[in-house]
Design a protein around this motif. Structure first.
Motif, PDB file in Angstrom:
ATOM      1  N   LEU A  43      13.638 -37.889  10.889  1.00  0.00           N
ATOM      2  CA  LEU A  43      12.341 -38.384  11.353  1.00  0.00           C
ATOM      3  C   LEU A  43      11.170 -37.634  10.724  1.00  0.00           C
ATOM      4  N   ARG A  44      11.453 -36.593   9.954  1.00  0.00           N
ATOM      5  CA  ARG A  44      10.373 -35.797   9.376  1.00  0.00           C
ATOM      6  C   ARG A  44       9.721 -36.532   8.212  1.00  0.00           C
ATOM      7  N   ASP A  45       8.489 -36.123   7.925  1.00  0.00           N
ATOM      8  CA  ASP A  45       7.720 -36.768   6.861  1.00  0.00           C
ATOM      9  C   ASP A  45       8.473 -36.652   5.534  1.00  0.00           C
ATOM     10  N   ALA A  46       8.643 -37.796   4.875  1.00  0.00           N
ATOM     11  CA  ALA A  46       9.364 -37.800   3.595  1.00  0.00           C
ATOM     12  C   ALA A  46       8.499 -38.365   2.465  1.00  0.00           C
ATOM     13  N   HIS A  47       7.167 -38.408   2.680  1.00  0.00           N
ATOM     14  CA  HIS A  47       6.279 -39.018   1.695  1.00  0.00           C
ATOM     15  C   HIS A  47       5.745 -37.982   0.704  1.00  0.00           C
ATOM     16  N   TYR A  48       6.602 -37.162   0.175  1.00  0.00           N
ATOM     17  CA  TYR A  48       6.181 -36.223  -0.862  1.00  0.00           C
ATOM     18  C   TYR A  48       7.403 -35.832  -1.685  1.00  0.00           C
ATOM     19  N   GLN A  49       7.145 -35.400  -2.896  1.00  0.00           N
ATOM     20  CA  GLN A  49       8.233 -35.026  -3.803  1.00  0.00           C
ATOM     21  C   GLN A  49       8.936 -33.782  -3.266  1.00  0.00           C
ATOM     22  N   GLY A  50      10.223 -33.810  -3.236  1.00  0.00           N
ATOM     23  CA  GLY A  50      11.001 -32.677  -2.767  1.00  0.00           C
ATOM     24  C   GLY A  50      11.424 -32.784  -1.320  1.00  0.00           C
ATOM     25  N   ALA A  51      10.971 -33.849  -0.589  1.00  0.00           N
ATOM     26  CA  ALA A  51      11.334 -34.001   0.815  1.00  0.00           C
ATOM     27  C   ALA A  51      12.848 -34.170   0.980  1.00  0.00           C
ATOM     28  N   ALA A  52      13.460 -34.910   0.022  1.00  0.00           N
ATOM     29  CA  ALA A  52      14.906 -35.146   0.129  1.00  0.00           C
ATOM     30  C   ALA A  52      15.686 -33.846  -0.022  1.00  0.00           C
ATOM     31  N   GLU A  53      15.174 -32.960  -0.934  1.00  0.00           N
ATOM     32  CA  GLU A  53      15.841 -31.684  -1.120  1.00  0.00           C
ATOM     33  C   GLU A  53      15.805 -30.833   0.153  1.00  0.00           C
ATOM     34  N   LEU A  54      14.793 -31.085   0.994  1.00  0.00           N
ATOM     35  CA  LEU A  54      14.684 -30.351   2.261  1.00  0.00           C
ATOM     36  C   LEU A  54      15.510 -31.003   3.378  1.00  0.00           C
ATOM     37  N   GLY A  55      16.152 -32.123   3.052  1.00  0.00           N
ATOM     38  CA  GLY A  55      16.976 -32.786   4.052  1.00  0.00           C
ATOM     39  C   GLY A  55      16.242 -33.830   4.860  1.00  0.00           C
ATOM     40  N   HIS A  56      14.987 -34.161   4.462  1.00  0.00           N
ATOM     41  CA  HIS A  56      14.197 -35.147   5.210  1.00  0.00           C
ATOM     42  C   HIS A  56      14.582 -36.552   4.756  1.00  0.00           C
TER      43      HIS A  56
END
Length: 434
Positions: A362-375
């Motif tokens: 549910l965390r904000d994923a509208h930025y580069q690198g969000a997927a790497e953080l598990g978002h």
């Protein structure tokens, strides 16, 4: 007991209400719990140890009369102060006088006393120099200095009943007759005066006096037209800054919650007639539309908001119809407190517990690198033919804690919503009832 009251040298020298002040607690009409044998006040008078007492209640119900009667029964000289006019110098002068002769100090509108005034007065009372009675129309626990409350016995007076008020009027009629003024008043007219007094004996006697004076050539025969004239502009007892305000608005709110339309209309009429701001009334109706009706009937809030908007465009007397419409909608609607209870429980958890973590998907994923953080991992319900996806939204430990359905048997919005979500998810909705 033929002569219960001191006429003070004849009715012509003072108002009727003043002429009828009681000499002892036996002569007080109403307030039976306060004046009965064995009551706190009676016991203290009998012991000669009054101390500090605060008499609390609406205007005209006998606070000053009881204080004066107490002074006479104690054989102490009565000294009256008004809180807005008495300074520290006046209080200290009374202390000097009390060292010479026994005094009962009476302070009217004691809620207007400052903390400094109260401290000086209490110093006199605590060392036994003088006894003290204060009178207030305000709730002493919120309006008086805390030191005064903690050192005083609070005695609450109630509005005088209609039957007791009729006895007050009978005594007034006898007093007028002794002054040579005969008043002819029917039993029904007396009942009207007693009822319209609002529990205020001073008001009832003032009305009687206004009907009696100025007649020539025999008895003063009261007509219905005279009564109508006397009450044409008379307000109902309603102090917009005191207990009357809080008590009547409380009754209005609880009547909406309880679904009693007659009570709602009566308390609304009291508020309107007492001069309450229609915008204030509309705000209370809006609050109750969500607090008490909530999800049971979402249109109640729409009606309440529309009424609040209409109040800004429509004045009295027409606005009373709009307020009645909205208040009756809230009263007649089915009830649900789930929104109120739910947000209260959630706020309590936020205030008292460590913050719960936002689930990764549910965390904000509208930025580069969000997927790497598990978002990642969020699935949109709009892409599912059911319009719903089985995935967690609440943080761990939250599900089932806050929202509890208040749906009963009636087919309200909340009831229909419960049934819909139970069919869709296959999970029971937490319910307060059943």
């Amino acid at each position: 007991m033929a002569d219960l009251f001191d006429a003070g040298g004849g009715h012509g020298s003072q108002p009727l209400a003043a002429a009828l002040r009681p000499r002892s607690l036996d002569d007080v009409i109403g307030q039976k719990a306060l004046t009965a044998e064995g009551s706190i006040l009676r016991r203290r008078i009998a012991a000669g140890q009054l101390g500090s007492i605060v008499l609390y209640g609406p205007p005209g119900i006998g606070k000053t009369s009881i204080a004066r009667a107490t002074g006479e029964m104690l054989s102490k000289e009565f000294r009256q102060l008004h809180a807005t006019r008495a300074g520290v110098k006046d209080i200290r002068q009374l202390a000097d006088e009390a060292r010479i002769r026994p005094l009962l100090i009476f302070v009217d509108e004691v809620h207007r006393f400052s903390a400094t005034q109260a401290d000086d007065l209490l110093a006199i009372c605590e060392d036994g120099t003088a006894d003290f009675i204060g009178a207030t129309t305000q709730n002493p626990y919120t309006a008086l200095p805390k030191a005064l409350v903690s050192r005083s016995t609070i005695l609450k007076l109630e509005p005088i009943s209609i039957e007791d008020m009729e006895e007050v009027l009978d005594r007034g009629l006898r007093q007028l007759a002794q002054a040579g003024i005969e008043v002819v008043l029917s039993a029904e007219q007396k009942r009207v005066i007693a009822g319209r007094s609002g529990g205020d004996a001073r008001r009832a006697l003032t009305t009687l006096e206004s009907l009696a004076i100025g007649h020539t050539g025999g008895a003063a025969k009261v007509t219905d037209a005279m009564l109508e004239e006397a009450y044409r502009a008379a307000p109902v007892n309603h102090d917009r800054s005191g207990d009357q305000h809080y008590d009547v608005i409380s009754a209005f709110i609880k009547s909406m919650r309880g679904g009693d339309p007659d009570a709602v209309l009566y308390w609304l009429a009291r508020l309107i007639h007492g001069g309450e701001d229609p915008r204030f009334i509309a705000r209370r109706i809006m609050i109750q539309a969500s607090e008490d009706v909530g999800l049971a009937d979402n249109t109640a809030l729409q009606t309440a908001v529309a009424a609040a908007q209409a109040v800004e465009m429509v004045g009295l007397p027409e606005v009373q119809i709009i307020l009645a419409h909205a208040a009756l909608h809230v009263a007649r609607a089915p009830k649900s407190g789930s929104a109120n209870h739910g947000i209260a429980a959630a706020l309590a958890a936020v205030a008292k517990e460590p913050p719960m973590a936002v689930p990764l998907h549910l965390r904000d994923a509208h930025y580069q690198g969000a997927a790497e953080l598990g978002h990642e991992g969020y699935r949109s319900p709009h892409k599912d033919p059911r319009g719903w996806v089985d995935q967690p939204y609440a943080p761990e430990g939250a599900p089932g804690r806050f929202y509890v359905s208040d749906a009963r048997q009636s087919p309200t919005f909340e009831k229909r919503a419960d049934e819909y979500w139970e069919r869709l998810t296959g999970k029971p909705v937490p319910k307060r009832f059943g």
